[in-house]
Design an enzyme around this catalytic site. Structure first.
Site, mmCIF file in Angstrom:
data_model
loop_
_atom_site.group_PDB
_atom_site.id
_atom_site.type_symbol
_atom_site.label_atom_id
_atom_site.label_comp_id
_atom_site.label_asym_id
_atom_site.label_seq_id
_atom_site.Cartn_x
_atom_site.Cartn_y
_atom_site.Cartn_z
ATOM 1 N N ASP A 1 0.870 -1.181 0.000
ATOM 2 C CA ASP A 1 0.000 0.000 0.000
ATOM 3 C C ASP A 1 0.904 1.228 0.000
ATOM 4 O O ASP A 1 2.131 1.106 0.174
ATOM 5 C CB ASP A 1 -0.897 -0.009 1.255
ATOM 6 C CG ASP A 1 -1.823 1.207 1.316
ATOM 7 O OD1 ASP A 1 -2.356 1.607 0.268
ATOM 8 O OD2 ASP A 1 -2.004 1.772 2.415
ATOM 9 N N SER A 2 0.288 2.395 -0.126
ATOM 10 C CA SER A 2 1.066 3.635 -0.059
ATOM 11 C C SER A 2 1.566 3.912 1.358
ATOM 12 O O SER A 2 2.441 4.736 1.542
ATOM 13 C CB SER A 2 0.195 4.807 -0.499
ATOM 14 O OG SER A 2 -0.866 4.958 0.417
ATOM 15 N N CYS B 1 -4.415 -1.638 -1.825
ATOM 16 C CA CYS B 1 -4.568 -0.209 -2.064
ATOM 17 C C CYS B 1 -5.588 -0.052 -3.182
ATOM 18 O O CYS B 1 -5.383 -0.581 -4.284
ATOM 19 C CB CYS B 1 -3.205 0.349 -2.485
ATOM 20 S SG CYS B 1 -3.236 2.064 -2.994
ATOM 21 N N HIS C 1 -7.252 2.742 3.975
ATOM 22 C CA HIS C 1 -7.011 3.539 5.184
ATOM 23 C C HIS C 1 -8.309 3.730 5.992
ATOM 24 O O HIS C 1 -8.262 3.936 7.202
ATOM 25 C CB HIS C 1 -6.493 4.939 4.828
ATOM 26 C CG HIS C 1 -5.035 5.005 4.479
ATOM 27 N ND1 HIS C 1 -4.510 4.417 3.362
ATOM 28 C CD2 HIS C 1 -3.996 5.599 5.122
ATOM 29 C CE1 HIS C 1 -3.199 4.666 3.310
ATOM 30 N NE2 HIS C 1 -2.866 5.375 4.375
ATOM 31 N N CYS D 1 -11.056 2.689 0.230
ATOM 32 C CA CYS D 1 -9.653 3.018 0.503
ATOM 33 C C CYS D 1 -9.278 2.234 1.751
ATOM 34 O O CYS D 1 -10.037 2.220 2.725
ATOM 35 C CB CYS D 1 -9.498 4.517 0.759
ATOM 36 S SG CYS D 1 -7.850 4.970 1.345
ATOM 37 N N GLU E 1 -2.871 8.724 8.412
ATOM 38 C CA GLU E 1 -1.406 8.583 8.520
ATOM 39 C C GLU E 1 -0.906 9.374 9.737
ATOM 40 O O GLU E 1 0.051 8.996 10.392
ATOM 41 C CB GLU E 1 -0.715 9.099 7.250
ATOM 42 C CG GLU E 1 -0.917 8.228 6.013
ATOM 43 C CD GLU E 1 -0.088 6.938 5.999
ATOM 44 O OE1 GLU E 1 1.022 6.934 6.555
ATOM 45 O OE2 GLU E 1 -0.562 5.929 5.433
HETATM 46 N N1 DGL Z 1 -4.869 3.066 1.038
HETATM 47 C C1 DGL Z 1 -4.862 3.437 -0.310
HETATM 48 C C2 DGL Z 1 -6.133 3.196 -1.027
HETATM 49 O O1 DGL Z 1 -6.768 2.214 -0.697
HETATM 50 C C3 DGL Z 1 -4.032 4.608 -0.738
HETATM 51 C C4 DGL Z 1 -4.406 5.930 -0.260
HETATM 52 C C5 DGL Z 1 -3.460 6.990 -0.732
HETATM 53 O O2 DGL Z 1 -2.255 6.775 -0.679
HETATM 54 O O3 DGL Z 1 -3.930 8.041 -1.169
HETATM 55 O O4 DGL Z 1 -6.518 3.876 -1.933
#
Ligand code: DGL
Length: 261
Positions: A6-7, A69, A182, A180, A148
């Protein structure tokens, strides 16, 4: 090993879902913390990063790849799947399927990053399965930085969530996809603001079921995966905040390994 990327911190919600669903498998995780967020970047850049993330995981023992992600899944999955020999999983299809199973009114909300929403991937996947479904998507670019930063239970975060969800509240949706990885960390706040009757679908859980099913059907691949119950977490930038949020997400102490890719 199962390779997951993931990011940043969000993919750990997928690590958690996979270790709960199929415990014992060794996992190698890469969080691209030096370059997070991906969601505000162009598809070309996200593709380039996703190729690098996948290459790192495969070079370090991963035998299957989970793109934990939504942003990378929405713009880079086809390329990653074609480019590499290993089986690759994305998080969008399982979430779309779960949403259709859950929705009675076929009115589904999606929240995600700008890149995910702009790609229109959820609309495409859901409409392919049920052309009559209505889908309403909202980009929530501030939520990834807030997660984050560990601002999970701050009143400011709740206010921003409320503002983002407003257009969905007036659409009479009955199901909301957290598009997402996150966002599951904010699930309690999102549920409070969208209302308790709305069924929330978490894109991190669906993919765990897909991986489990695949490994049952493919003992040849399953036998390639080591099973000592170990998770290694690599990041492209080590920060105290990541360590703290990782501990809260996985509910255990974590050792972060720094890597430049
Ligand atoms: N967690 C990621 C997603 O599901 C990436 C979010 C990001 O880096 O902007 O899209």
């Amino acid at each position: 090993m199962i390779g997951i990327f993931d990011s940043g911190i969000g993919g750990l919600t997928v690590v958690k879902a996979i270790t709960e669903r199929i415990p014992g498998y060794d996992i190698i995780y890469f969080g691209d913390t030096a370059r997070t967020p991906y969601g505000n970047k162009s598809p070309e850049t996200v593709i380039e990063y996703a190729v690098q993330d996948t290459t790192f995981l495969l070079n370090n023992g991963a035998k299957i790849i989970v793109m934990a992600c939504n942003t990378a899944s929405s713009v880079a999955f086809d390329i990653i799947e074609k480019r590499f020999d290993a089986p690759v999983f994305e998080v969008i299809t399982p979430a779309a399927e779960l949403a259709l199973e859950s929705s009675r009114k076929m009115a589904i909300g999606v929240i995600g990053t700008r890149a995910t929403v702009k790609s229109g991937i959820y609309e495409k996947k859901i409409k392919a399965l049920n052309p009559g479904a209505r889908i309403y998507s909202v980009a929530c670019p501030l939520l990834v930085p807030l997660v984050e930063e560990g601002w999970i239970d701050r009143p400011e975060t709740a206010m921003i969530v409320k503002k983002y969800l407003h257009p969905l509240k007036v659409r009479q949706i009955d199901t909301l996809i957290l598009g997402c990885t996150h966002y599951p960390l904010l699930k309690h706040v999102i549920q409070r603001k969208i209302g308790k009757r709305i069924n929330i679908i978490d894109s991190s859980t669906g993919v765990a079921g897909k991986v489990e099913k695949f490994l049952k059907e493919r003992p040849d691949i399953d036998s390639l995966l080591s099973k000592n119950g170990k998770t290694r977490i690599f990041v492209s930038d080590v920060t105290d905040q990541f360590a703290k949020t990782a501990r809260v997400t996985l509910k255990q102490n974590v050792l972060l390994e720094h890597v430049k890719i």
